[in-house]
Design a protein around this motif. Structure first.
Motif, short mmCIF file in Angstrom:
data_model
loop_
_atom_site.label_atom_id
_atom_site.label_comp_id
_atom_site.label_asym_id
_atom_site.label_seq_id
_atom_site.Cartn_x
_atom_site.Cartn_y
_atom_site.Cartn_z
N LYS A 38 40.02 39.94 -14.87
CA LYS A 38 40.11 40.13 -13.60
C LYS A 38 41.06 40.93 -12.80
CE LYS A 38 40.66 37.62 -8.76
NZ LYS A 38 39.31 37.30 -8.86
N MET A 39 41.93 42.51 -13.46
CA MET A 39 42.02 43.34 -12.77
C MET A 39 41.76 44.20 -13.11
SD MET A 39 45.80 43.96 -14.91
CE MET A 39 45.42 43.72 -16.78
N ALA A 40 40.16 44.16 -13.90
CA ALA A 40 39.13 45.29 -14.75
C ALA A 40 38.17 44.66 -13.05
CB ALA A 40 38.20 44.77 -15.64
N SER A 41 38.23 43.63 -12.35
CA SER A 41 37.06 43.30 -12.01
C SER A 41 37.82 43.52 -10.09
CB SER A 41 36.67 41.62 -11.65
OG SER A 41 37.32 41.17 -10.92
N LYS B 257 42.91 42.79 6.47
CA LYS B 257 44.00 43.60 5.50
C LYS B 257 45.28 42.24 5.27
CE LYS B 257 48.30 45.84 7.88
NZ LYS B 257 48.54 45.84 8.37
N LYS B 258 45.25 41.45 5.59
CA LYS B 258 45.54 40.15 4.41
C LYS B 258 45.09 40.36 3.14
CE LYS B 258 47.36 35.80 4.63
NZ LYS B 258 47.32 34.19 5.98
N GLU B 259 44.30 39.83 2.98
CA GLU B 259 43.28 40.08 1.78
C GLU B 259 43.31 41.35 0.93
OE1 GLU B 259 39.56 36.69 2.86
OE2 GLU B 259 39.23 39.18 3.45
N ARG B 260 43.43 42.26 1.43
CA ARG B 260 43.81 43.52 0.67
C ARG B 260 45.10 43.28 -0.05
NH1 ARG B 260 41.16 46.65 4.50
NH2 ARG B 260 43.12 47.40 5.35
N LEU B 261 45.78 42.70 0.78
CA LEU B 261 47.09 42.69 0.32
C LEU B 261 47.48 41.71 -0.47
CD1 LEU B 261 50.90 43.56 0.69
CD2 LEU B 261 50.37 41.45 2.56
N ASP C 286 46.56 43.07 -4.03
CA ASP C 286 47.26 44.38 -4.20
C ASP C 286 48.01 43.52 -5.45
OD1 ASP C 286 45.66 46.23 -3.95
OD2 ASP C 286 46.45 46.45 -1.72
N ARG C 287 49.03 42.29 -4.73
CA ARG C 287 49.63 41.55 -5.16
C ARG C 287 49.22 40.70 -6.09
NH1 ARG C 287 52.75 38.45 0.15
NH2 ARG C 287 53.41 40.25 0.90
N LEU C 288 48.77 40.57 -6.07
CA LEU C 288 47.99 39.93 -8.36
C LEU C 288 47.65 41.16 -8.98
CD1 LEU C 288 46.69 37.97 -9.06
CD2 LEU C 288 44.34 38.07 -7.94
N ARG C 289 46.47 42.27 -8.38
CA ARG C 289 46.44 43.27 -9.62
C ARG C 289 47.95 43.57 -10.20
NH1 ARG C 289 46.65 46.26 -12.69
NH2 ARG C 289 44.53 47.71 -13.24
N ALA C 290 49.03 44.11 -9.25
CA ALA C 290 49.92 44.26 -9.41
C ALA C 290 50.79 42.99 -10.53
CB ALA C 290 51.13 44.26 -8.48
N LYS C 291 50.84 42.06 -10.03
CA LYS C 291 51.18 40.57 -11.36
C LYS C 291 50.68 40.81 -12.25
CE LYS C 291 52.26 36.24 -11.38
NZ LYS C 291 52.48 34.74 -10.34
N LEU C 292 49.57 41.16 -12.66
CA LEU C 292 48.15 41.17 -14.03
C LEU C 292 48.98 42.44 -14.97
CD1 LEU C 292 44.83 39.82 -12.29
CD2 LEU C 292 46.68 38.58 -13.71
N GLU C 293 49.31 43.08 -14.21
CA GLU C 293 49.05 45.00 -14.69
C GLU C 293 50.61 44.06 -15.20
OE1 GLU C 293 49.60 48.11 -16.40
OE2 GLU C 293 48.06 47.21 -14.63
#
Length: 262
Positions: free
Chosen positions: A112-115, A130-134, A137-144
């Motif tokens: 999911k991170m890669a996608s 803008k809301k979806e991008r936020l 980004d939060r999901l990506r940061a959490k996964l990272e």
């Protein structure tokens, strides 16, 4: 790298827990009691580091990954630095339940991170609100944060190295279920029977953790270096064979062409 008892002593590896908190199964590794604290037998620790190092070196040489687990404050940064330096995966945040026993799901989260990264590269990310991008980004940061250090672990690890088996009991149970060898720093308040390769040591002091991890990662590094040199030697041996095979093919093609001309 030979383990010196003196350097273990200087790093405070010998300090165990209060005697009233001890696990009787650690008795073979306890040297004495001093001021209500158990003192670990460092000669046994040195021998166990050598034993664990030899086994870990073999696993690294076979091409399998060794997963380091340490979520306690004083071990986090040390494990991230030492494991990262030898390109081994590590978990220093909360252990994700099912990390090993439900590895397929964990891999999906990593993908999911890669996608998300692909979305950012190909411009799809910018088409979101803008809301979806936020949210993305939060999901990506959490996964990272939780899984970023295991991105390259595409299959189950060949072994687990744990700092504080009481704290990481869920990781220990998962590894046991899958028969993954467990290497660990085991303090006097823990049950060594849960571990395949016990390194009796103070698992609370950063100096002690650093010292043990230095020896362990050094042994793994040696195994990786051996694997690399063996691959290079094998490639050199295969080169003349490949050349001969190419020459044979060329000769055969020439012979066929001559026959067709005749």
């Amino acid at each position: 790298m030979a383990v010196e008892v003196k350097e273990l002593l200087e790093a405070g590896v010998h300090f165990g827990h209060l005697t009233r908190k001890w696990d009787p199964n650690m008795a073979p590794y306890v040297y004495m009691e001093r001021n209500g604290i158990h003192i670990i037998n460092l000669y046994k620790t040195a021998a166990k580091i050598d034993e664990a190092g030899a086994a870990l070196s073999k696993i690294a040489n076979s091409g399998r990954k060794i997963l380091f687990v340490a979520t306690k404050k004083q071990a986090k940064d040390i494990v991230a630095e030492k494991a990262g330096a030898i390109d081994m995966p590590y978990i220093t945040e909360r252990w994700p339940g099912g990390m090993l026993t439900n590895f397929v799901t964990i891999r999906k989260a990593v993908k999911k991170m890669a996608s998300i990264d692909r979305m950012k590269k190909d411009g799809t990310f910018l088409t979101l609100s803008k809301k979806e991008r936020l949210q993305v980004d939060r999901l990506r940061a959490k996964l990272e944060k939780n899984l970023g250090s295991i991105v390259d672990m595409t299959r189950l690890p060949g072994a687990l190295f744990v700092v504080d088996i009481k704290r990481e009991h869920i990781a220990i149970k998962e590894a046991q279920k899958l028969n993954i060898p467990i290497f660990a720093m085991v303090d006097t308040n823990s049950d060594p029977r849960q571990v395949d390769y016990v390194i009796p040591a103070n698992d609370d002091a950063s100096k002690s953790i650093d010292k043990i991890l230095s020896h362990v990662t050094s042994a793994i590094s040696e195994g990786l270096a051996e694997r690399k040199s063996e691959k290079e030697a094998s490639a050199k041996d295969d080169a003349p064979k490949a050349k001969k095979a190419t020459a044979k093919k060329a000769t055969a093609k020439k012979a066929v062409a001559n026959e067709e001309e005749e």
